[in-house]
Design an enzyme around this catalytic site. Sequence first.
Site, PDB file in Angstrom:
ATOM      1  N   ARG A 292      -6.031  18.520  -5.957  1.00 48.60           N
ATOM      2  CA  ARG A 292      -5.655  17.764  -6.702  1.00 48.60           C
ATOM      3  C   ARG A 292      -5.349  18.456  -8.168  1.00 48.60           C
ATOM      4  NH1 ARG A 292      -7.774  12.717  -7.765  1.00 48.60           N
ATOM      5  NH2 ARG A 292      -9.551  12.805  -7.169  1.00 48.60           N
ATOM      6  N   CYS A 358       1.479  -7.739  -1.277  1.00 49.97           N
ATOM      7  CA  CYS A 358       0.841  -9.832  -2.040  1.00 49.97           C
ATOM      8  C   CYS A 358      -0.336  -9.175  -2.094  1.00 49.97           C
ATOM      9  CB  CYS A 358       0.916 -10.520  -0.852  1.00 49.97           C
ATOM     10  SG  CYS A 358       2.879 -10.926  -0.961  1.00 49.97           S
ATOM     11  N   TYR A 386      -2.764  12.593  -3.696  1.00 47.98           N
ATOM     12  CA  TYR A 386      -3.388  11.371  -3.740  1.00 47.98           C
ATOM     13  C   TYR A 386      -2.410  10.489  -3.847  1.00 47.98           C
ATOM     14  CZ  TYR A 386      -7.418  14.886  -3.234  1.00 47.98           C
ATOM     15  OH  TYR A 386      -7.598  15.190  -2.559  1.00 47.98           O
TER      16      TYR A 386
END
Length: 428
Positions: A292, A358, A386
Amino acid sequence: MNHLPSEPSALPGGPFVAYNGGQLVVEQVELRALAAQHGTPLFVYSQAAVLSALAAYQRGLAGRKALICYAMKANSSLAILKLLAEAGCGFDIVSSGELERALAVGAEPAKIIFSGVGKTRHEMRHALHAGVGCFNVESLAELEVLDAVARECGAVAPVSIRVNPNVDAKTHPYISTGLKGNKFGIAHEDALTAYQRAAALPGLRVVGIDCHIGSQITEEAPYLEAMDRVLDLVSTIEAAGIAIHHIDFGGGLGINYNGDTPPQADALWTLLLARLDARGFGNRTIMIEPGRSLVGNAGVCITEVQYLKPGEQKNFCIVDAAMNDLPRPALYEAFHQIVPLQPRDAPPITYDVVGPVCESGDWLGRDRDLAVQPGDLLAVLSAGAYSMSMSSNYNTRPRAAEVMVDGGNARVIRKRESVEELWRLESI
Ligand SMILES: *Cc1c(COP(=O)(O)O)cnc(C)c1O
């Protein structure tokens, strides 16, 4: 009253992601121009931001025997891997697929370490044939299987055991990995037995030790605690006659998503190396596995506002990016800043920024103050890690395109997927 947001260089990703003349830019490229050319949703990365994040680690580890292995699950796009390989990085991989990606960009196999709790025999064979530098083994059962597979292949597998130092990384439970209740690693108290077993198996050669206590860690203390616990083990294991050549401290350093203030990589490593020296381990080969912190703030995702839907309890700002593109909010209730590409001089309204998928979990940001109209472009910040690597095709949504910016130049590093590509492997 002036409602224009101030234009600080303090956006996550700044100075590589910043406002310039009322327009959001990545390096010298206006994001609205990229959206017009390539459509939305669109991931845009700053090459300089990646290299600058890497440079902080390189400064911190300068003068040491050290290898930075980029944990490519954070973002495994080939152009990013190539950039980091050319800058001297090795790779931390967790699958055969990631091994192929590393080899495809010309990574040196010896600089690849293979992590993960569930390596299959097939993956072990693949990695042995490729000649990876180390298997980070996570259980006794895996030690036995790796030994058997290596002997079948006529090879000796270089191994490190991932120890679980039982340190609280003080991060989200889903990304905390160094506590007793986690599935990762071998418990501190079982580590010596595991090393003795590894040393006795003819298909294995012990080369190191490793730990990785979690992700988005924003404090120094858990790192220092984990280092102390691991060094205690190194002493114990070496006293039993098993040499530990490298010590791998994993990844996990956090980034600024929303005013977070993690230590800078160089400052953190100055501190950690002082501890390492003080304990007499300063001449060891050090490995780290950052993911990250190398790419997270180098990327943004541009999305277009489709509809504004005012409601009694909530106002919704419906955009064309969704949980399939940016899964972190749905997965960990993670926070990404969401800012307009071109701020409007109008009073802001509080919206939940949601996608078209949805699912009620399909939100990108909650209770965000925005002055927007349909057709406006927004940037979801800190989207380099990510996000694309976790994206999916849920709702038969083709995955977004990716663009790499280098100074004033921008190039497509991944084309937008087509719907035909989504059903290419299917038959009726
Ligand atoms: C995910 C992971 C990393 C990278 O973590 P970041 O928080 O992205 O730095 C490093 N090592 C292992 C074993 C991992 O699973």
